[in-house]
Design a protein around this motif. Structure first.
Motif, short mmCIF file in Angstrom:
data_model
loop_
_atom_site.label_atom_id
_atom_site.label_comp_id
_atom_site.label_asym_id
_atom_site.label_seq_id
_atom_site.Cartn_x
_atom_site.Cartn_y
_atom_site.Cartn_z
N MET A 160 0.58 -1.02 0.16
CA MET A 160 0.37 -0.25 0.40
C MET A 160 0.97 1.20 0.38
O MET A 160 0.00 2.29 -0.41
CB MET A 160 -1.14 0.20 1.17
CG MET A 160 -0.15 0.08 2.44
SD MET A 160 -0.81 -0.98 3.80
CE MET A 160 0.83 -1.51 3.65
N GLU A 161 1.74 1.28 0.48
CA GLU A 161 3.01 2.32 0.68
C GLU A 161 3.24 3.08 -0.90
O GLU A 161 3.74 3.42 -1.06
CB GLU A 161 4.46 1.67 1.59
CG GLU A 161 5.12 1.42 1.13
CD GLU A 161 5.29 -0.38 1.88
OE1 GLU A 161 5.37 -0.83 1.73
OE2 GLU A 161 3.49 -0.93 2.09
N GLN B 264 1.72 5.60 -2.25
CA GLN B 264 2.03 6.70 -2.32
C GLN B 264 2.98 6.59 -2.41
O GLN B 264 4.12 6.11 -2.74
CB GLN B 264 1.58 6.57 -0.67
CG GLN B 264 0.68 6.26 0.03
CD GLN B 264 0.22 6.53 1.29
OE1 GLN B 264 0.80 7.70 2.04
NE2 GLN B 264 -1.03 6.12 2.28
N SER B 265 3.73 8.75 -1.78
CA SER B 265 4.46 8.77 -2.27
C SER B 265 5.94 8.20 -1.87
O SER B 265 5.95 7.64 -0.62
CB SER B 265 5.24 10.64 -1.68
OG SER B 265 6.53 11.13 -1.23
N ARG B 266 6.96 8.48 -3.17
CA ARG B 266 8.21 7.22 -2.60
C ARG B 266 9.36 7.91 -2.19
O ARG B 266 9.00 9.02 -2.99
CB ARG B 266 8.38 5.89 -3.52
CG ARG B 266 7.04 5.73 -3.97
CD ARG B 266 7.52 4.64 -5.42
NE ARG B 266 7.94 6.03 -6.04
CZ ARG B 266 8.02 5.67 -7.22
NH1 ARG B 266 8.55 4.12 -7.57
NH2 ARG B 266 8.23 6.19 -8.34
N PRO B 267 10.95 7.58 -1.78
CA PRO B 267 11.56 8.35 -1.40
C PRO B 267 12.34 9.06 -2.65
O PRO B 267 12.50 10.01 -2.42
CB PRO B 267 12.19 7.33 -0.32
CG PRO B 267 11.57 6.99 0.03
CD PRO B 267 11.05 6.48 -0.63
N LEU B 268 12.67 7.93 -3.55
CA LEU B 268 13.01 8.69 -4.65
C LEU B 268 12.22 9.79 -6.13
O LEU B 268 13.36 10.60 -6.46
CB LEU B 268 13.11 7.34 -6.24
CG LEU B 268 14.11 6.04 -5.29
CD1 LEU B 268 14.89 5.45 -6.48
CD2 LEU B 268 15.19 6.82 -5.22
N ASP B 269 10.85 9.98 -5.37
CA ASP B 269 10.49 11.16 -5.99
C ASP B 269 10.78 11.98 -5.22
O ASP B 269 10.98 13.11 -6.44
CB ASP B 269 8.48 11.13 -5.41
CG ASP B 269 7.86 9.89 -5.84
OD1 ASP B 269 8.51 9.17 -6.79
OD2 ASP B 269 6.73 9.23 -5.31
N ALA B 270 10.97 12.08 -4.52
CA ALA B 270 11.66 13.78 -3.64
C ALA B 270 12.98 13.93 -3.91
O ALA B 270 13.48 15.01 -4.88
CB ALA B 270 11.61 13.87 -2.55
#
Lengths: 78, 78, 78, 78, 78, 78, 78
Positions: free
Chosen positions: A1-2, A5-11
């Motif tokens: 499910m996570e 949602q936003s993932r660290p690599l998106d940042a």
């Protein structure tokens, strides 16, 4: 499910072409424009400079950083 | 069988958008709002600050932390 | 053949909801109720406290511990 | 070809339910009855005690040891 | 999506046959012409020399560097 | 192509049932008859003794050594 | 694309049966004839000797070196 949602690599992706501050395990810091990254958190910075205790030590141009030496990447607008 | 029960990443998922305290292997501590994490325990914190020996050292905005530098994440309501 | 016999994770599974003592590579110790674990030995402890040299240093509530920082987990009834 | 011959895990399997001496990277030693192991060399010892410089430091009951902290396991009959 | 954009290994590829400066975890530095690299960041340098604190320590000819000892590779035109 | 030629594990295979000298990352040395090894370079030695600075510290019988603590294995006829 | 060009292991392959100088993470150096290597950079050297600070410490015959202890391999004609 996570995954949905936003993932660290998106940042990191959002920080492309912006200046980031990278803290390394050896206490050094690199600042530069984020050009590229991969899932190992290998990075390429452009117009990079290396700092130690807040002092610019070296201007370095384009630099490849191996991901496993990285502690933190400040991706705030610098 | 342990798969059917609660898994460690569930605790991180429940802490999304809450403030967490992250202890790193180098003795530093980051506090911020948990925005994202992945299976390597790479994290993104927002409104982050870095502490050392209980003292705020730096306000940092948005920060990516590489999972392999992390010891513990306090996910209690701060 | 060793697969048909008891495996190390079985001991963690039997310790769920019991208090365990976790020794970390940095010399610190966490004590708390084991809520979750995975194959990397990432753990979640509840009602956790952190100790050093036998002294309670901090009460911490709910804590995620990254598996690769763990040396030993005492799963005896505390 | 080495697969058809004796493998290191065979020696651990033969030591199940016997007392083994485990040397860790941090200089500590655990002694106990080997109850379980896996391919990561994660171990579970029962009736374990922890030693340092040959001195018993702690009696610990049942203990899970993470494989990557282990240097050597003496599987001779103790 | 980050796959469609520039990747870190592209920067190494562009540096083939050029002189690069490699910083190692042990504080040493190698300078030489980049002949080959792989996804582990194993490198081969030609006409390499090893430096420490800015001083040439050794001329080394052709050298293989294991990727996991590397911190940074300066791929700017030297 | 290097696959068709001699591989490092061939040298271990040829040393089975012979005495080998193993240097560990912590500066200790084990000497014993090589009974088993695997691709992680986990080893089992029989009639092992542990040395430090050339001195026999301990006679140990049968010992399992975890591969990631090993630096070098002298497989010359002892 | 970098696959079609020279790869680091090609340099090791070209050095087979030649004398190479291997620098380890612990500051030691091995010199010997390269007999075998694999993708982990595990090596076998023949007629090996171990040096420290440029001094021959030990003549060792045939030696297996675990890849993860290696920093650099000088593959120039010695």
């Amino acid at each position: 499910m996570e995954q949905q949602q936003s993932r660290p690599l998106d940042a990191l992706n959002a920080a492309r072409h912006k200046r980031v501050i990278v803290d390394l395990k050896n206490g050094k810091q690199f600042i530069g424009e984020l050009k590229a990254f991969d899932i190992h958190i290998n990075l390429v910075l452009e117009d990079a400079e290396q700092r130690h205790d807040g002092q610019t030590e070296k201007k370095m141009g384009k630099v490849f950083l191996r991901g496993d030496t990285i502690i933190a990447i400040n991706v705030s607008e610098q």
